[in-house]
Design an enzyme around this catalytic site. Structure first.
Site, short mmCIF file in Angstrom:
data_model
loop_
_atom_site.label_atom_id
_atom_site.label_comp_id
_atom_site.label_asym_id
_atom_site.label_seq_id
_atom_site.Cartn_x
_atom_site.Cartn_y
_atom_site.Cartn_z
N ARG A 142 -40.55 -13.40 50.81
CA ARG A 142 -39.85 -14.06 51.65
C ARG A 142 -40.00 -15.37 52.18
NH1 ARG A 142 -43.25 -12.58 56.14
NH2 ARG A 142 -44.57 -14.40 56.99
N ASP A 199 -42.57 -8.09 60.19
CA ASP A 199 -42.86 -8.35 59.33
C ASP A 199 -43.22 -6.28 59.05
OD1 ASP A 199 -44.06 -8.69 56.85
OD2 ASP A 199 -44.76 -10.47 57.58
N TRP A 210 -45.94 -17.02 49.18
CA TRP A 210 -46.12 -16.17 48.27
C TRP A 210 -47.73 -16.37 48.88
CZ3 TRP A 210 -43.62 -19.71 44.42
CH2 TRP A 210 -43.93 -21.01 44.70
N ASN A 218 -42.82 -14.83 36.12
CA ASN A 218 -43.04 -14.35 36.78
C ASN A 218 -42.04 -13.77 37.84
OD1 ASN A 218 -45.18 -12.35 38.49
ND2 ASN A 218 -44.74 -13.64 39.95
C1 LIG Z 1 -38.92 -6.54 50.73
C2 LIG Z 1 -40.24 -6.93 50.08
C3 LIG Z 1 -40.70 -8.45 51.13
C4 LIG Z 1 -41.44 -8.45 50.62
N1 LIG Z 1 -42.34 -9.86 50.56
C5 LIG Z 1 -43.42 -10.30 50.80
C6 LIG Z 1 -43.40 -12.10 51.28
O1 LIG Z 1 -43.49 -12.74 51.92
N2 LIG Z 1 -44.93 -12.50 50.54
C7 LIG Z 1 -45.65 -11.74 49.96
O2 LIG Z 1 -46.67 -12.21 48.85
N3 LIG Z 1 -45.71 -10.57 49.04
C8 LIG Z 1 -44.51 -9.42 49.56
N4 LIG Z 1 -44.05 -8.88 49.16
C9 LIG Z 1 -44.35 -7.83 48.35
C10 LIG Z 1 -44.71 -8.49 46.46
O3 LIG Z 1 -43.16 -8.74 46.00
C11 LIG Z 1 -45.75 -7.83 45.56
O4 LIG Z 1 -46.89 -8.02 45.93
C12 LIG Z 1 -45.26 -8.26 44.32
O5 LIG Z 1 -45.89 -7.28 43.50
C13 LIG Z 1 -45.87 -8.86 44.07
O6 LIG Z 1 -45.14 -9.59 42.86
P1 LIG Z 1 -46.29 -10.96 41.65
O7 LIG Z 1 -47.42 -9.81 41.35
O8 LIG Z 1 -45.29 -11.06 40.13
O9 LIG Z 1 -46.47 -11.56 43.02
C14 LIG Z 1 -42.89 -8.01 49.56
C15 LIG Z 1 -42.13 -6.75 48.93
C16 LIG Z 1 -41.56 -6.16 49.71
C17 LIG Z 1 -40.84 -4.93 49.25
MN LIG Z 2 -45.70 -10.10 38.85
#
Ligand SMILES: Cc1cc2nc3c(=O)[nH]c(=O)nc-3n(C[C@H](O)[C@H](O)[C@H](O)COP(=O)(O)O)c2cc1C
Ligand SMILES: [Mn+2]
Length: 500
Positions: free
Chosen positions: A194, A302, A207, A189
């Site tokens: 951040r 945020d 996460w 994955n």
């Molecule tokens: C600029 C930016 C920052 C992000 N920061 C976070 C974060 O700090 N924590 C988090 O859980 N998701 C964050 N996200 C959202 C996740 O990247 C997004 O939900 C993604 O689909 C997660 O991937 P996964 O399904 O493989 O876990 C962020 C998205 C963007 C565009």
């Molecule tokens: Mn994913």
């Protein structure tokens, strides 16, 4: 077209007149953030910015900072090597049409197969641009430190990481691609989570509980095993986008990015952890998360437009940093919308619209307006055929992946342009009787939503702003929407053209 490096993407932006170079020194402490906020809020998302002399703690960093590189519809399409995002949606539709799936699960399985067929499978290479300079940081590994002639001693402190907002708890890496593996299935994955810098060798790993990285972490926790993690920065922006896209758990972002850019991604083995990363990235932060180890993270300005409060999150320990000699540090800032991330979310919705349409044949269009920062507001238009169909659609959306977070869903008829917020608000106000046309449910909430009484759970509201059909408890004649005749329009068009 696939980019061979992040630099190549920046050059393409430059040639297209989409990049502004900032040649004066600008401090990474708030000033790059303020500069970028102004740019992101200028019409259409402004331009990408390349800060050539970012200043960190009084020193000029040798790595430039790139920001707002995906912050407009044009740049988002360019990041994926396309003329427009709709091209990708059409390709996905073709894959799905090849053998119409009977449900969503099958749809995604088919999509995965289709992506395989399109030669998106990654390849492994031995030499990688991202390992031109290698710094092993892990004390356990010091003995086997890889010496690189001319390589300076290097740590997180040397990266031009921004402090974004005045009350932030520190500096945050805001555009990291976090690579993990499910220890049980081996599934990979990549998520964008951040990372707050604690010191030169440790960061937080933000996460959230609903995300795949957190799920992988839980499996390691239950096995009481150290979790290898590799974080990449830069490289082909298709991967940075894929890491933010709400893909279903199990759909590999590396494959998906290969599909988006129409070229498989070359992967290289990390130096200190048993993971592979794309060979073309600018920086790799290798390390691990020790299950159970938590540390306060935040506050952070945020994408909700508010500071997210301090909360405990896992800790990421670096064991190595590798990078290219010509590396650029990519970042973004989030805050009161509209910001760069709006265009990333918007691209996700447009790319996956065919998948949503497959599940909801009545669905015409859908958007997440910037004001709702992804999870707070969804506008969807449908071709309504039977009573309570709008409710069926909203309840269906609340059951689909990260759409579960949608706080307000407004359903309108197909002739309403969901991208025109004023038109949607007009329909919402004109066509609803609140007691009759709303549905309030309970569902998981986005972790960042500060409004619910309890974190991660709350109520969600759907509005049926469509015209009411017989059988929907409307006992009067539904009125007709005003519309001018085509003839009258043509005559006035002609008259106005004549007088200029
Ligand atoms: C600029 C930016 C920052 C992000 N920061 C976070 C974060 O700090 N924590 C988090 O859980 N998701 C964050 N996200 C959202 C996740 O990247 C997004 O939900 C993604 O689909 C997660 O991937 P996964 O399904 O493989 O876990 C962020 C998205 C963007 C565009
Ligand atoms: Mn994913």
């Amino acid at each position: 077209m696939a980019y061979r490096s992040f630099r190549e993407f920046l050059d393409a932006l430059d040639k297209a007149g989409q990049l502004k170079r900032v040649t004066v020194p600008v401090d990474t402490d708030l000033l790059i953030s303020e500069w970028s906020d102004r740019e992101m809020k200028s019409p259409g998302g402004g331009k990408a910015l390349l800060f050539e002399q970012p200043v960190i703690e009084g020193q000029t960093s040798k790595f430039p900072v790139a920001i707002n590189t995906m912050g407009s519809r044009k740049r988002m399409a360019m990041a994926l090597g396309r003329e427009s995002i709709d091209e990708i949606a059409q390709e996905i539709q073709l894959i799905l049409k090849a053998k119409p799936p009977t449900d969503l699960r099958e749809g995604f399985a088919l999509l995965k197969q289709g992506i395989h067929l399109l030669h998106a499978r990654p390849k492994t290479v031995r030499e990688a641009a991202c390992q031109e300079v290698v710094e092993i940081l892990d004390k356990d590994n010091r003995a086997s430190r890889i010496q690189n002639p001319g390589s300076p001693n290097f740590s997180l402190r040397d990266l031009p990481i921004l402090k974004c907002w005045p009350k932030d708890g520190g500096r945050f890496i805001t555009l990291p691609n976090v690579h993990t593996r499910d220890p049980e299935t081996g599934a990979r994955n990549v998520g964008c989570y951040r990372m707050q810098v604690f010191d030169e060798q440790t960061t937080a790993m933000h996460w959230q509980v609903h995300k795949v990285g957190a799920r992988h972490g839980k499996v390691y926790y239950e096995r009481n095993e150290r979790m290898p993690v590799a974080v990449t920065l830069g490289g082909d922006p298709a991967l940075s986008f894929a890491a933010t896209a709400p893909l279903p758990d199990g759909l590999d972002e590396i494959l998906f990015a290969g599909f988006l850019r129409r070229k498989s991604i070359e992967m290289v083995k990390c130096k200190t952890v048993d993971l592979e990363v794309p060979a073309d990235v600018d920086f790799v932060l290798e390390g691990y998360v020790q299950p159970g180890e938590m540390r306060p993270e935040g506050p952070f300005g945020d994408h909700t437009g508010y500071y997210t409060a301090i909360e405990d999150y896992p800790v990421f320990h670096l064991t190595a940093i590798t990078h290219g000699k010509d590396a650029v540090y990519p970042t973004t800032i989030v805050g009161i919308p509209p910001m760069e991330d709006f265009y990333m979310g918007d691209a996700s919705v447009r790319i996956f619209l065919p998948v949503f349409k497959m599940n909801f044949p009545e669905l015409v269009d859908m958007t997440l307006p910037a004001e709702g920062v992804f999870h707070n507001l969804v506008f969807v238009s449908i071709r309504k055929q039977y009573p309570y169909q709008a409710f069926k659609v909203m309840h269906g959306l609340w059951g689909m992946g990260q759409m579960m977070f949608s706080k307000y869903i407004v359903v309108v008829d197909e002739d309403c342009d969901v991208h025109n917020t004023s038109e949607v608000l007009f329909r919402l106000c004109a066509n609803t009787d609140p007691a009759r046309d709303t549905s309030i449910i309970r569902n998981p909430n986005d972790s960042l939503d500060h409004a619910p009484t309890e974190q991660n759970i709350g109520s969600h509201m759907g509005f049926d702003a469509t015209r009411k059909l017989p059988g929907e408890n409307y006992r009067r004649q539904w009125p007709e929407l005003l519309k001018m005749t085509d003839e009258a329009k043509a005559v006035v068009d002609a008259l106005q053209t004549r007088i200029g």
